[in-house]
Structure formats: C-alpha cells, structure tokens
Scaffold this motif. Sequence first.
Motif, PDB file in Angstrom:
ATOM      1  N   ASP A   1     -24.849   9.940  23.263  1.00 10.35           N
ATOM      2  CA  ASP A   1     -23.600  10.704  23.177  1.00 10.35           C
ATOM      3  C   ASP A   1     -23.301  11.395  24.510  1.00 10.35           C
ATOM      4  OD1 ASP A   1     -23.317   9.971  20.521  1.00 10.35           O
ATOM      5  OD2 ASP A   1     -24.383  11.753  19.800  1.00 10.35           O
ATOM      6  N   PRO A   2     -22.658  10.716  25.447  1.00  4.62           N
ATOM      7  CA  PRO A   2     -22.405  11.307  26.767  1.00  4.62           C
ATOM      8  C   PRO A   2     -21.709  12.663  26.677  1.00  4.62           C
ATOM      9  CG  PRO A   2     -21.756   8.994  26.722  1.00  4.62           C
ATOM     10  CD  PRO A   2     -22.086   9.364  25.312  1.00  4.62           C
ATOM     11  N   LEU A   3     -22.135  13.570  27.542  1.00  6.44           N
ATOM     12  CA  LEU A   3     -21.558  14.909  27.623  1.00  6.44           C
ATOM     13  C   LEU A   3     -21.015  15.118  29.027  1.00  6.44           C
ATOM     14  CD1 LEU A   3     -24.313  16.982  25.757  1.00  6.44           C
ATOM     15  CD2 LEU A   3     -22.153  16.122  24.828  1.00  6.44           C
ATOM     16  N   TYR A   4     -19.790  15.653  29.101  1.00  4.83           N
ATOM     17  CA  TYR A   4     -19.100  15.843  30.381  1.00  4.83           C
ATOM     18  C   TYR A   4     -18.965  17.346  30.656  1.00  4.83           C
ATOM     19  CZ  TYR A   4     -17.970  10.986  29.351  1.00  4.83           C
ATOM     20  OH  TYR A   4     -18.058   9.645  29.033  1.00  4.83           O
TER      21      TYR A   4
ATOM     22  N   VAL B   1     -21.294  24.242  29.633  1.00  9.18           N
ATOM     23  CA  VAL B   1     -20.385  23.960  28.521  1.00  9.18           C
ATOM     24  C   VAL B   1     -19.837  22.554  28.756  1.00  9.18           C
ATOM     25  CG1 VAL B   1     -18.312  24.664  27.274  1.00  9.18           C
ATOM     26  CG2 VAL B   1     -19.803  26.392  28.295  1.00  9.18           C
ATOM     27  N   CYS B   2     -20.021  21.682  27.780  1.00  9.21           N
ATOM     28  CA  CYS B   2     -19.644  20.272  27.945  1.00  9.21           C
ATOM     29  C   CYS B   2     -18.704  19.848  26.824  1.00  9.21           C
ATOM     30  CB  CYS B   2     -20.887  19.367  27.931  1.00  9.21           C
ATOM     31  SG  CYS B   2     -22.083  19.726  29.241  1.00  9.21           S
ATOM     32  N   ARG B   3     -18.064  18.707  27.048  1.00  8.12           N
ATOM     33  CA  ARG B   3     -17.252  18.060  26.016  1.00  8.12           C
ATOM     34  C   ARG B   3     -17.802  16.661  25.773  1.00  8.12           C
ATOM     35  NH1 ARG B   3     -12.821  20.661  24.310  1.00  8.12           N
ATOM     36  NH2 ARG B   3     -11.857  22.220  25.666  1.00  8.12           N
ATOM     37  N   ASP B   4     -17.764  16.240  24.490  1.00 11.12           N
ATOM     38  CA  ASP B   4     -18.153  14.871  24.181  1.00 11.12           C
ATOM     39  C   ASP B   4     -16.925  13.964  24.234  1.00 11.12           C
ATOM     40  OD1 ASP B   4     -16.743  15.414  21.849  1.00 11.12           O
ATOM     41  OD2 ASP B   4     -18.533  15.657  20.614  1.00 11.12           O
TER      42      ASP B   4
ATOM     43  N   VAL C   1     -21.791  23.097  41.539  1.00  7.53           N
ATOM     44  CA  VAL C   1     -21.235  21.743  41.569  1.00  7.53           C
ATOM     45  C   VAL C   1     -20.221  21.549  40.455  1.00  7.53           C
ATOM     46  CG1 VAL C   1     -21.806  19.306  41.237  1.00  7.53           C
ATOM     47  CG2 VAL C   1     -23.217  20.715  42.734  1.00  7.53           C
ATOM     48  N   VAL C   2     -20.549  21.975  39.236  1.00  4.98           N
ATOM     49  CA  VAL C   2     -19.646  21.774  38.092  1.00  4.98           C
ATOM     50  C   VAL C   2     -18.323  22.501  38.307  1.00  4.98           C
ATOM     51  CG1 VAL C   2     -19.348  22.296  35.642  1.00  4.98           C
ATOM     52  CG2 VAL C   2     -21.499  21.325  36.457  1.00  4.98           C
TER      53      VAL C   2
ATOM     54  N   GLY D   1     -15.073  17.466  21.401  1.00  2.00           N
ATOM     55  CA  GLY D   1     -15.811  18.612  20.894  1.00  2.00           C
ATOM     56  C   GLY D   1     -16.599  19.313  21.981  1.00  2.00           C
ATOM     57  N   VAL D   2     -16.809  20.617  21.802  1.00  2.00           N
ATOM     58  CA  VAL D   2     -17.517  21.440  22.781  1.00  2.00           C
ATOM     59  C   VAL D   2     -19.002  21.483  22.426  1.00  2.00           C
ATOM     60  CG1 VAL D   2     -17.746  23.764  23.743  1.00  2.00           C
ATOM     61  CG2 VAL D   2     -15.475  22.818  23.279  1.00  2.00           C
ATOM     62  N   TRP D   3     -19.837  21.311  23.460  1.00  2.00           N
ATOM     63  CA  TRP D   3     -21.283  21.380  23.305  1.00  2.00           C
ATOM     64  C   TRP D   3     -21.837  22.492  24.190  1.00  2.00           C
ATOM     65  CZ3 TRP D   3     -25.096  18.365  20.711  1.00  2.00           C
ATOM     66  CH2 TRP D   3     -24.575  17.411  19.842  1.00  2.00           C
TER      67      TRP D   3
END
Length: 296
Positions: free
Chosen positions: A135-138, A161-164, A78-79, A168-170
């Motif tokens: 802190d939403p993560l996309y 792998v997400c971005r805030d 899906v991502v 920034g990368v999470w």
Amino acid sequence: DPVRFGVGHGFFVGEGSLRGVTDVIKRLFTPRYNPKFARGEAAHAAQKARAVGARRVRGAGRGGMARGRKVDSQLARVVRLLHHAGLSVDQYLGDAPLPVTRESKDQIDELERLRKKAHPFVSHLLNALVHKLEDPLYPIDAQVAVGCYRRLRLGTGVDLVCRDERGGVWIVEIKTGYTENYRQFCGYMRAPFHERDDSPYHQHQIQLLLTTVLYRHTFPLSKVVGACVVRIDDYMTYRYNLEPYFVAKKDACLAVIETDLLHPPAAKKKKKPAAAAQKRARAPAAKKPRVKRRTE
C-alpha cells in the motif's frame, strides 16, 4: 489554539505547556524498562567501538538516537521542500536535475544539496514508502505538532503525514536501528497493556496510538484511515501497522493518563541525614593554630 514546538524541545498551546508523549509512556506504562537488557544492541555498539579504536562503549543506543534525530530533521526538510516546489518523490530520487522555476529556485537549490549530503536513510525511507512497502504511501507533511491540553495535556510531533492511493491520511512514525532488540523481552508493561511484554516494539505501538488520538483531536476534519511505524536499519525497511489490540485499549489508556493528570504522584521526600552527619554539620569548624614566623 494551534500546537507549536518549544525552543529546543517541548510543545505548547495558548493555554500552557504540554507533556511529551514518550515521557508519559515511560513513566506510566513502561517504568521498569532498562535498555541495558538489549544485549544485542550492546554487543553491536561494542563491536563498533572496537572497530574505531574506542576504549569503552558510552552506552548502547546513544549513537542511534543521534542518527534518528538527524534522519528525522532531514526527512522533514525534504518532504516540505518537495511540497512547496510541487515535485514528487520519484523526481527527488531520480538522477535527472530537478526542474527549476523562478518561484522555486531556492527550494530546488536546497533539495539538490540534500540529495548529495543527506543521510542515506532519507532516500531509502522515501523509496520504501512509495515503492517497496505494501500500500504505497505518499508524504504530504512532516514534523506536525499535535496535542490536547484540557483533557490530557499531551503533545507530540508526527514524523510523517502521508496519503494512500485512495486519498486517506496515514500517521507514520519513523524509527531507526533496533537491529537485534526490537522485540527484546524486558518484563511486562503496566495496565491496561499488562498482557504485552515491555519491548521497543510495543512501546512504539502505544506511541503510535496516542499520536493518532492527538492528530485527530488537532485536525478533526482530517480523514485518518490508518497508522504505522516504519523502521529502517542497515539492512532493510520494515512496516508495522497499529495493532487492533492497542486500538481496543485506547479508552483505558486515556483514562490512566487523565487520572495521572488529576492526581499526579507525590514528589519524593528527601532523606534526612543521619544523626552523626547532622551533628557534624552543626559543630563549628575547628580553628587552625596560628604559626608565628621567626624573625632574625
């Protein structure tokens, strides 16, 4: 060289194969952990078995592992499709039909199919990441192969792998289940984590630490600002950030893994059979007497 997944499982680079992170953690830091001590999961598995009429429980956690693999693969699909189609998570979670263009028709058709048939955890996880957790993560990518050959010979796949909101990368690891045993005590782990009890929660903290190290090694220009485990069960979704304790133990942890790579443990010798067994093996087999047939 880029890190790539092997056929079935495993990780490889141009120089050779890589060891899996979870296998190394189990062997070096949590060798005494026994899932049978997870009494809560065993009782839950037994209850489910009785509900479906099964005669016995084949092992607590096996169904959870299959479900976890299914959720991981569908979430990654899906991502990636959302990224290629240029759509947001909110568009996927909404009820309106997804916008179709000539270039993205195949991706949209696949997304619509996943909307109907994907495991419910997929939508719940995406909704929690964007709306419910602090802190939403996309999500921007999934199942990213990372590794380090020369120093550690380790490899793994990053679940998400997400971005805030600040760019920034999470690093996000997805876990399913562990309803009653996530912090179940089962002794203590080995050094340098000997001050922490051996539980799935702390095992996942070590996995998160090593995954972050490997991601930074594979993508040195990426701005990694944090890492967390997101766990979902039948009731809620939880987020556990990487603890400062484990970050402080990074160098000591890597030193243990390097030492194991340079000086691997000797293979266990096979036990010699007892003298009586050796004698029986050397003795020739007794011949059966031949029986003559009577003729009339």
